[in-house]
Design an enzyme around this catalytic site. Sequence first.
Site, PDB file in Angstrom:
ATOM      1  N   SER A  11      21.732 -55.116  47.547  1.00 14.02           N
ATOM      2  CA  SER A  11      22.452 -55.807  48.618  1.00 14.02           C
ATOM      3  C   SER A  11      23.221 -54.857  49.527  1.00 14.02           C
ATOM      4  O   SER A  11      23.473 -55.178  50.692  1.00 14.02           O
ATOM      5  CB  SER A  11      23.422 -56.834  48.026  1.00 14.02           C
ATOM      6  OG  SER A  11      24.361 -56.204  47.169  1.00 14.02           O
ATOM      7  N   ASP A 180      35.653 -55.911  47.793  1.00 14.22           N
ATOM      8  CA  ASP A 180      35.415 -56.151  46.362  1.00 14.22           C
ATOM      9  C   ASP A 180      35.112 -54.870  45.583  1.00 14.22           C
ATOM     10  O   ASP A 180      34.797 -54.919  44.406  1.00 14.22           O
ATOM     11  CB  ASP A 180      34.266 -57.153  46.170  1.00 14.22           C
ATOM     12  CG  ASP A 180      32.945 -56.649  46.732  1.00 14.22           C
ATOM     13  OD1 ASP A 180      32.903 -55.521  47.291  1.00 14.22           O
ATOM     14  OD2 ASP A 180      31.936 -57.366  46.604  1.00 14.22           O
ATOM     15  N   HIS A 183      30.747 -53.934  47.814  1.00 18.88           N
ATOM     16  CA  HIS A 183      30.040 -54.156  49.079  1.00 18.88           C
ATOM     17  C   HIS A 183      30.907 -53.669  50.243  1.00 18.88           C
ATOM     18  O   HIS A 183      31.931 -54.302  50.542  1.00 18.88           O
ATOM     19  CB  HIS A 183      29.706 -55.635  49.260  1.00 18.88           C
ATOM     20  CG  HIS A 183      28.816 -56.173  48.185  1.00 18.88           C
ATOM     21  ND1 HIS A 183      29.310 -56.751  47.042  1.00 18.88           N
ATOM     22  CD2 HIS A 183      27.467 -56.198  48.091  1.00 18.88           C
ATOM     23  CE1 HIS A 183      28.295 -57.126  46.281  1.00 18.88           C
ATOM     24  NE2 HIS A 183      27.167 -56.793  46.886  1.00 18.88           N
TER      25      HIS A 183
END
Length: 205
Positions: A11, A180, A183
């Site tokens: 991601s 976080d 990311h």
Amino acid sequence: MNSTIVFFGDSITAAGKTAINSLGEGYVFYVSTRLAQDPQYSGINIVNSGINGHTVGDLLNRYEQDVIPHNPDTIVVKIGVNDAYNDFMSGIQRTELIRFEQNYSTLLANIRGKLPESRILLLTPFYIAENKQDALYLRVADYIGIVKSLGMKNGLAVLDTQAIFDKALIEMPAIVWAEDGVHPIVDGHKLLAKELYSKLLKSDY
């Protein structure tokens, strides 16, 4: 210049890519922008092959579909934080570390077997934390060590992204780079792109 770079990862690489926005909104996009601004690199084709949640095992399962057909001149592999997080949550450290190293080694061997002329650049995983004794930070460090070791064993360049963010934390707090810890937000992606761009330009295409 006719050349292709495939960014292969999870991601952090995908960074919100869609069918309409195939480059995403993260470091791949910012690297692409930098390359496009330089006339000698404006013809480079950029492919974002990141998929949310993926581990190195997932990359091993899909490299033949998502990397090989593009016949890239350069492959940038960014993987490991999901492996480390899953390991951290399960508490089975050594077994998962061994599996990670085996899968990553096989992935590199298979890609080299199919694309012997392609340049491969490895990006370490990272966890952005001010507390260097944080348990997840320490677990990610084990995976970073494996990526560096595989780079050395295979004669591949490695960009230590953890070192980049650790240095950045001296100037600005973690929240500036990633809310976080995993990311990156805009400034984190831009910083990563800046360092990656410099690394890519150290070798000719």
